[in-house]
Write a protein that holds these residues in place. Structure first.
Motif, PDB file in Angstrom:
ATOM      1  N   UNK A  35      40.267  -1.144 -26.837  1.00  0.00           N
ATOM      2  CA  UNK A  35      39.103  -0.255 -26.786  1.00  0.00           C
ATOM      3  C   UNK A  35      37.883  -1.124 -27.014  1.00  0.00           C
ATOM      4  N   UNK A  36      36.862  -0.909 -26.219  1.00  0.00           N
ATOM      5  CA  UNK A  36      35.677  -1.772 -26.288  1.00  0.00           C
ATOM      6  C   UNK A  36      34.445  -0.983 -26.711  1.00  0.00           C
ATOM      7  N   UNK A  37      33.442  -1.727 -27.116  1.00  0.00           N
ATOM      8  CA  UNK A  37      32.131  -1.173 -27.435  1.00  0.00           C
ATOM      9  C   UNK A  37      31.107  -1.794 -26.510  1.00  0.00           C
ATOM     10  N   UNK A  38      30.046  -1.063 -26.172  1.00  0.00           N
ATOM     11  CA  UNK A  38      29.019  -1.619 -25.278  1.00  0.00           C
ATOM     12  C   UNK A  38      28.323  -2.826 -25.901  1.00  0.00           C
ATOM     13  N   UNK A  39      27.886  -3.722 -25.037  1.00  0.00           N
ATOM     14  CA  UNK A  39      27.137  -4.899 -25.479  1.00  0.00           C
ATOM     15  C   UNK A  39      25.739  -4.498 -25.925  1.00  0.00           C
ATOM     16  N   UNK A  40      25.200  -5.256 -26.857  1.00  0.00           N
ATOM     17  CA  UNK A  40      23.828  -5.010 -27.314  1.00  0.00           C
ATOM     18  C   UNK A  40      22.819  -5.405 -26.235  1.00  0.00           C
ATOM     19  N   UNK A  41      23.130  -6.477 -25.491  1.00  0.00           N
ATOM     20  CA  UNK A  41      22.238  -6.962 -24.435  1.00  0.00           C
ATOM     21  C   UNK A  41      22.982  -6.982 -23.109  1.00  0.00           C
ATOM     22  N   UNK A  42      22.286  -6.628 -22.055  1.00  0.00           N
ATOM     23  CA  UNK A  42      22.903  -6.586 -20.730  1.00  0.00           C
ATOM     24  C   UNK A  42      23.099  -7.987 -20.164  1.00  0.00           C
ATOM     25  N   UNK A  43      24.136  -8.122 -19.354  1.00  0.00           N
ATOM     26  CA  UNK A  43      24.372  -9.359 -18.612  1.00  0.00           C
ATOM     27  C   UNK A  43      23.651  -9.282 -17.273  1.00  0.00           C
ATOM     28  N   UNK A  44      23.468 -10.418 -16.596  1.00  0.00           N
ATOM     29  CA  UNK A  44      22.806 -10.404 -15.285  1.00  0.00           C
ATOM     30  C   UNK A  44      23.472  -9.444 -14.290  1.00  0.00           C
ATOM     31  N   UNK A  45      24.809  -9.350 -14.329  1.00  0.00           N
ATOM     32  CA  UNK A  45      25.537  -8.409 -13.485  1.00  0.00           C
ATOM     33  C   UNK A  45      26.205  -7.389 -14.404  1.00  0.00           C
ATOM     34  N   UNK A  46      25.675  -6.177 -14.467  1.00  0.00           N
ATOM     35  CA  UNK A  46      26.229  -5.159 -15.380  1.00  0.00           C
ATOM     36  C   UNK A  46      27.720  -4.887 -15.164  1.00  0.00           C
ATOM     37  N   UNK A  47      28.219  -5.103 -13.953  1.00  0.00           N
ATOM     38  CA  UNK A  47      29.646  -4.894 -13.691  1.00  0.00           C
ATOM     39  C   UNK A  47      30.526  -5.884 -14.454  1.00  0.00           C
ATOM     40  N   UNK A  48      29.950  -6.996 -14.906  1.00  0.00           N
ATOM     41  CA  UNK A  48      30.715  -8.000 -15.641  1.00  0.00           C
ATOM     42  C   UNK A  48      30.768  -7.726 -17.147  1.00  0.00           C
ATOM     43  N   UNK A  49      29.983  -6.776 -17.610  1.00  0.00           N
ATOM     44  CA  UNK A  49      29.900  -6.529 -19.050  1.00  0.00           C
ATOM     45  C   UNK A  49      31.240  -6.136 -19.650  1.00  0.00           C
ATOM     46  N   UNK A  50      32.045  -5.386 -18.905  1.00  0.00           N
ATOM     47  CA  UNK A  50      33.350  -4.964 -19.426  1.00  0.00           C
ATOM     48  C   UNK A  50      34.254  -6.152 -19.743  1.00  0.00           C
ATOM     49  N   UNK A  51      34.107  -7.252 -19.015  1.00  0.00           N
ATOM     50  CA  UNK A  51      34.935  -8.431 -19.270  1.00  0.00           C
ATOM     51  C   UNK A  51      34.547  -9.093 -20.592  1.00  0.00           C
ATOM     52  N   UNK A  52      33.252  -9.180 -20.854  1.00  0.00           N
ATOM     53  CA  UNK A  52      32.801  -9.755 -22.119  1.00  0.00           C
ATOM     54  C   UNK A  52      33.117  -8.812 -23.275  1.00  0.00           C
ATOM     55  N   UNK A  53      32.914  -7.519 -23.082  1.00  0.00           N
ATOM     56  CA  UNK A  53      33.244  -6.531 -24.123  1.00  0.00           C
ATOM     57  C   UNK A  53      34.722  -6.622 -24.504  1.00  0.00           C
ATOM     58  N   UNK A  54      35.569  -6.768 -23.507  1.00  0.00           N
ATOM     59  CA  UNK A  54      37.011  -6.843 -23.746  1.00  0.00           C
ATOM     60  C   UNK A  54      37.392  -8.141 -24.453  1.00  0.00           C
ATOM     61  N   UNK A  55      36.766  -9.242 -24.069  1.00  0.00           N
ATOM     62  CA  UNK A  55      37.046 -10.521 -24.727  1.00  0.00           C
ATOM     63  C   UNK A  55      36.679 -10.427 -26.204  1.00  0.00           C
ATOM     64  N   UNK A  56      35.550  -9.824 -26.489  1.00  0.00           N
ATOM     65  CA  UNK A  56      35.115  -9.675 -27.877  1.00  0.00           C
ATOM     66  C   UNK A  56      36.055  -8.755 -28.655  1.00  0.00           C
ATOM     67  N   UNK A  57      36.392  -7.616 -28.088  1.00  0.00           N
ATOM     68  CA  UNK A  57      37.214  -6.628 -28.793  1.00  0.00           C
ATOM     69  C   UNK A  57      38.644  -7.115 -29.021  1.00  0.00           C
ATOM     70  N   UNK A  58      39.168  -7.874 -28.084  1.00  0.00           N
ATOM     71  CA  UNK A  58      40.560  -8.328 -28.180  1.00  0.00           C
ATOM     72  C   UNK A  58      40.710  -9.615 -28.960  1.00  0.00           C
ATOM     73  N   UNK A  59      39.598 -10.267 -29.250  1.00  0.00           N
ATOM     74  CA  UNK A  59      39.608 -11.585 -29.878  1.00  0.00           C
ATOM     75  C   UNK A  59      40.440 -12.568 -29.056  1.00  0.00           C
ATOM     76  N   UNK A  60      40.322 -12.443 -27.738  1.00  0.00           N
ATOM     77  CA  UNK A  60      41.020 -13.332 -26.811  1.00  0.00           C
ATOM     78  C   UNK A  60      40.497 -14.749 -26.983  1.00  0.00           C
TER      79      UNK A  60
END
Length: 156
Positions: free
Chosen positions: A76-101
């Protein structure tokens, strides 16, 4: 090792199995690495892999997605505080953070500026493979050292 894999790497690996991306897909399918994902990533994998232009076999796409869903780590992810250049990529960073990958692997590193990535490691496919090779060498050194330091029992 647990990672997040951008869709572009997955597609490239399926299209060209002998390149860096193909090696990563092989590592996923062999269980050497585990993918972390959320519902949006899995939906994107599904949508992109089923595009007619790629001409992937329906059954193979279904089998791959089932494998990822059952062998991977759903988070389960949480939204980023700051947007990425491509908003469609935000889910990948959110998931990396949430999963501690360990990292995020993408063919579009410029979509993930370091100052917006909260310390998350973002590798290109080739960089990731180099990282894995260094990890394996380090593990072998540790294993060799620990086996050398074990004393053999005395006979008699």
């Amino acid at each position: 090792m647990n990672i997040v894999l951008d869709t572009n790497v997955l597609v490239a690996g399926l299209l060209s199995p002998f390149g860096a991306c193909g090696e990563i897909v092989l590592m996923v399918s062999s269980g050497e690495i585990t993918l972390s994902f959320n519902g949006r990533i899995l939906a994107e994998y599904d949508e992109v892999l089923r595009r007619p232009k790629f001409n992937f076999e329906e059954e193979k796409v279904t089998a791959l997605l089932d494998y990822i869903a059952h062998r991977g780590q759903t988070v389960a992810t949480s939204p980023l505080a700051n947007s990425l250049p491509d908003p469609d990529d935000e889910t990948f960073l959110e998931t990396t953070m949430a999963s501690q990958a360990a990292c995020l692997v993408t063919g579009n590193q410029n979509h993930f500026p370091a100052e917006l990535c909260h310390g998350i490691i973002v590798y290109s496919p080739r960089e990731f493979l180099n990282f894995c090779k260094k990890q394996k060498k380090a593990e072998k050194r540790i294993t060799r050292r620990s086996t050398r330091s074990r004393k053999k029992p005395r006979s008699g």
